[in-house]
Every structure is written in structure tokens, then in C-alpha cells.
Scaffold this active site. Structure first.
Site, PDB file in Angstrom:
ATOM      1  N   GLU A   1       0.256  15.217   1.568  1.00 33.04           N
ATOM      2  CA  GLU A   1       1.558  14.605   1.255  1.00 33.04           C
ATOM      3  C   GLU A   1       1.717  14.608  -0.259  1.00 33.04           C
ATOM      4  OE1 GLU A   1       1.611  10.409   2.219  1.00 33.04           O
ATOM      5  OE2 GLU A   1      -0.513  10.191   1.746  1.00 33.04           O
TER       6      GLU A   1
ATOM      7  N   ARG B   1       3.817  -1.437  10.683  1.00 36.69           N
ATOM      8  CA  ARG B   1       2.846  -0.727   9.836  1.00 36.69           C
ATOM      9  C   ARG B   1       2.050  -1.704   8.989  1.00 36.69           C
ATOM     10  NH1 ARG B   1       4.941   4.032   5.944  1.00 36.69           N
ATOM     11  NH2 ARG B   1       5.724   2.272   4.735  1.00 36.69           N
TER      12      ARG B   1
ATOM     13  N   LYS C   1      -1.575   1.360   3.943  1.00 40.31           N
ATOM     14  CA  LYS C   1      -0.762   1.254   2.719  1.00 40.31           C
ATOM     15  C   LYS C   1      -1.360   0.123   1.892  1.00 40.31           C
ATOM     16  CE  LYS C   1       4.081   1.572   1.333  1.00 40.31           C
ATOM     17  NZ  LYS C   1       3.930   2.699   0.415  1.00 40.31           N
TER      18      LYS C   1
END
Ligand code: PMP
Length: 286
Positions: free
Chosen positions: A184, A52, A151
Site C-alpha cells: 500500500e 476496525r 491501525k
């Protein structure tokens, strides 16, 4: 033993671990990160986190100065040097120091920082009784502006929503996307259970595809629980049988009310408990 931080290619005592005030990570939030758990001296799902990280780097056109194999080794060495048994690793890659402008061509030396630390979790009684959350008025970043799949070091979107939760006396806050669909929470993914089916927002609803989210979906399938990634709206949460959040820090935690409205029985439900037990067995053995 003094804590050691990996910075500029080596492990140094924490007090000597510094980066430049000209680093674009600081000046513009121009960088990426990962938060990773260590259970019993083993780094949990490290490959997934490394994958990721490199995908986030690709998305923001950041060249990480280490190969994935070198990065994996650096994380493991940092954990070992700190004799960390159960804890948390923060892996950060910044764009590096540059001039006071946005041009990435005027930056150099992306910085890799690895911090091994203890973890502060939600209080144990919250796992027993479940948590309350509210819906934040701050919507999740529009995927066309900055994809929530990245992220990135720019967490202001989530921080503003988290403040709303704090003001309302909750530890987490639900974030909707630009279409009013459930995305989320500020640092956790969300799941519901309805008539025995586990549902979670699909990635194109604008969310970070959590590593814990993936692990819990695998555990559910192993337990013969049907899992669906789909579009969810708040109505689905208000009328769910169960609801829970997943995240590296949170692991699996039940949500028993949203906006003051009780979800299901108002207590952590059986599928939530089952998945929490399975997650604990996965991470702690036994
Ligand atoms: N969403 C956001 C916005 C996050 O920051 C995180 C990480 N804390 C998560 C979801 C959960 O992801 P993971 O399971 O990989 O920790």
C-alpha cells in the site's frame, strides 16, 4: 465557538484537553486510532470505523473502556458539539498512564480521545491531473512483527517511507512488503486497472484494509466492474492502464507515474474518474 475535544469521558475546551506524559500511547506508541470523515454533518461509514477500532484493540490486547455503542455516541456528540459539517474526526485510544516499563499490567485507565477538525486534502489540481509517486526503500512492517491490519499509534514505518516521498518531491510513496510485493502507500491503499479489471493487493500482502478501499470496491461492483484482490508486484503498476489511491483523506486520487515512469496515458483514466464521481455522489449526495 471554541473547539471541544472529548477526553476522560467528557467534552472540554481544546486548550484543556490533555493526557499524562506517562501515557503509554506517548511513551511507546501503545494505542490505536481511526481517521473518519464527516460529510454534511454525517459521520461517514462510522460503523466500519468503529468495527476496525475494536478489532485493532483486540489485536493489541487493549480493553477499550467504552462499548461500541457508547463510542459511536461519543463520536456523534463530539461532531455535534463542534458544529462540524464537513471535516475529519480523529479517534484515539491509548493504553493509558503507567510506569516507565513495557508491562501493560502497570498501566491503567486507557484514554479515549476524540478530536473533530477540518480536513486538509491534496490540492484540487492533483485530482484533475493525477499524482506522481515513488517506491520507498522502507518496506511495510512484517505482518509477523506488527500486523499492518492494526491501525496503531506507531506509524514510524509509514513516516519513514513518507519522508522518502517528501525527499523525492511526491505526496505519497509506495510501500512493498517483505516479499517485494505491493502492499500500500504510506496512508492510502492502491488500486490498478488492467484491461477493465480493477485489482488491489489482497489483505495478506500486509496492508491496512482501508474503509475507503472497501467502499470503492463496492462501488466498482455496483458499476459492473470486475474487482480482484490479488498479489501485485511493481511490474503490474508500471504496465497498468490506470492506477489510483484511496483513503479517508485522499478519497480517490489518480496516480499517473511511479518512479518517474508514466502509467497508462499519464492522465487520470476513465475507470478512475468514474469511481471518483461515484464516490463523490456517495459522500456528497447529488
Ligand atoms: N493505509 C494506511 C497505512 C493508512 O494509514 C490509511 C488511512 N489513512 C489507509 C491505508 C486508508 O484507509 P482508510 O480508507 O480507512 O482511511
Amino acid at each position: 465557538m471554541s473547539r471541544k475535544v472529548y477526553v476522560a469521558g467528557k467534552l472540554v475546551p481544546a486548550e484543556q484537553a490533555t493526557v499524562s506524559v506517562f501515557d503509554h500511547g506517548l511513551l511507546y506508541g501503545d494505542g490505536i486510532f481511526e481517521g473518519i470523515r464527516v460529510y454534511g454533518s454525517r459521520v461517514f461509514l462510522l460503523k466500519e470505523h468503529i468495527d476496525r477500532l475494536y478489532e485493532s484493540a483486540l489485536a493489541i490486547r487493549l480493553q477499550i473502556p467504552l462499548s461500541p455503542a457508547e463510542m459511536t455516541k461519543a463520536v456523534e456528540e463530539t461532531v455535534k458539539a463542534n458544529e462540524l459539517i464537513d471535516g475529519y474526526v480523529r479517534l484515539v485510544v491509548t493504553r493509558g498512564p503507567g510506569s516507565l516499563g513495557l508491562d501493560i499490567r502497570r498501566t491503567s485507565n486507557p484514554q479515549v480521545i476524540i478530536i473533530a477538525d477540518t480536513i486538509s486534502m491534496y490540492p484540487p489540481e492533483m485530482y484533475e491531473n493525477g499524482m506522481r509517486i515513488i517506491t520507498a526503500s522502507t518496506i511495510r512492517n512484517h505482518p509477523g512483527a506488527l500486523s499492518p491490519k492494526v491501525k496503531s499509534l506507531n506509524y514510524l514505518n509509514n513516516i519513514m517511507a513518507k519522508i522518502e516521498g517528501t525527499d523525492a518531491g511526491t505526496e505519497e510513496a509506495l510501500m512493498l512488503n517483505h516479499n517485494g510485493e505491493v502492499a500500500e502507500c504510506t496512508a492510502d491503499n492502491i488500486f490498478i486497472v488492467k484491461r477493465g479489471v480493477l485489482k488491489t493487493p489482497q489483505p495478506d500482502c500486509g496492508l491496512l484494509e482501508g474503509i475507503t478501499r472497501g467502499a470503492v470496491m463496492r462501488l466498482a461492483r455496483e458499476a459492473d466492474i470486475e474487482v480482484r484482490e490479488c498479489v501485485l508486484v511493481r511490474h503490474d503498476i508500471y504496465t497498468a492502464d490506470e492506477c489510483f489511491l484511496t483513503g479517508t483523506g485522499a478519497e480517490v486520487i489518480a496516480v499517473v507515474s511511479l518512479d518517474g515512469r508514466m502509467i497508462g496515458s499519464g492522465k487520470p483514466g476513465p475507470i478512475t474518474r468514474n469511481l471518483l464521481d461515484r464516490f463523490r455522489r456517495l459522500t456528497r449526495g447529488a
